[in-house]
Design an enzyme around this catalytic site. Structure first.
Site, PDB file in Angstrom:
ATOM      1  N   ALA A  44       0.827  -1.211   0.000  1.00 38.69           N
ATOM      2  CA  ALA A  44       0.000   0.000   0.000  1.00 38.69           C
ATOM      3  C   ALA A  44       0.862   1.261   0.000  1.00 38.69           C
ATOM      4  O   ALA A  44       0.613   2.195  -0.784  1.00 38.69           O
ATOM      5  CB  ALA A  44      -0.935  -0.002   1.210  1.00 38.69           C
ATOM      6  N   GLU A  45       1.870   1.307   0.849  1.00 43.05           N
ATOM      7  CA  GLU A  45       2.714   2.503   0.915  1.00 43.05           C
ATOM      8  C   GLU A  45       3.482   2.710  -0.382  1.00 43.05           C
ATOM      9  O   GLU A  45       3.640   3.840  -0.851  1.00 43.05           O
ATOM     10  CB  GLU A  45       3.680   2.435   2.099  1.00 43.05           C
ATOM     11  CG  GLU A  45       4.483   3.697   2.237  1.00 43.05           C
ATOM     12  CD  GLU A  45       5.134   3.881   3.599  1.00 43.05           C
ATOM     13  OE1 GLU A  45       5.886   4.857   3.738  1.00 43.05           O
ATOM     14  OE2 GLU A  45       4.882   3.072   4.500  1.00 43.05           O
ATOM     15  N   THR A  46       3.927   1.634  -0.977  1.00 39.87           N
ATOM     16  CA  THR A  46       4.638   1.741  -2.253  1.00 39.87           C
ATOM     17  C   THR A  46       3.740   2.350  -3.325  1.00 39.87           C
ATOM     18  O   THR A  46       4.124   3.311  -4.000  1.00 39.87           O
ATOM     19  CB  THR A  46       5.132   0.349  -2.705  1.00 39.87           C
ATOM     20  OG1 THR A  46       6.045  -0.156  -1.720  1.00 39.87           O
ATOM     21  CG2 THR A  46       5.806   0.414  -4.066  1.00 39.87           C
TER      22      THR A  46
END
Length: 122
Positions: A44-46
């Site tokens: 998700a952060e990527t």
């Protein structure tokens, strides 16, 4: 090698409006053999950070720094590949927020995440 490479994350599509990526479940599990929630957060952060950086480039602030992330894990996954799709909730000049929906190979929702990034200039 960065964490995206270690987890096998592949970006399939990337624009400021939509970022799509995949990640294998195998190798990214917790001791019970289920997809690790932390791995879902990295995916998700990527994806959210890629979208944020692409948007930031359009406002001369191309460096995205995550300042908040949260995730709700809806369903366990034991095998296969998960797909994440990041779409913007807010795109400003100094901060952006993306929602990331992660699904399994049957298109069932596995995780819903949200990330906010601060945009920095060169």
């Amino acid at each position: 090698m960065n964490i995206d490479e270690r987890l096998g994350i592949e970006i399939k599509e990337a624009t400021p409006e939509r970022v799509v990526g995949t990640m294998p479940v195998e190798g990214n599990t917790q001791p019970y053999g289920l997809l690790h929630g932390g791995a879902s957060c990295v995916l998700a952060e990527t994806l959210g950070s890629v979208g944020a950086a692409l948007h930031g480039a359009t406002v001369d602030r191309p460096f995205a720094v995550g300042v908040d992330i949260n995730a709700t894990h809806h369903k366990a996954v034991r095998h296969g590949v998960v797909t994440g799709v990041a779409t913007p909730l807010h795109r400003g000049r100094t901060a952006v927020t993306y929602e990331i929906v992660i699904t399994d190979e049957e298109d069932a929702r596995v995780c819903t995440a949200r990330i906010t990034c601060l945009l920095r200039g060169a």
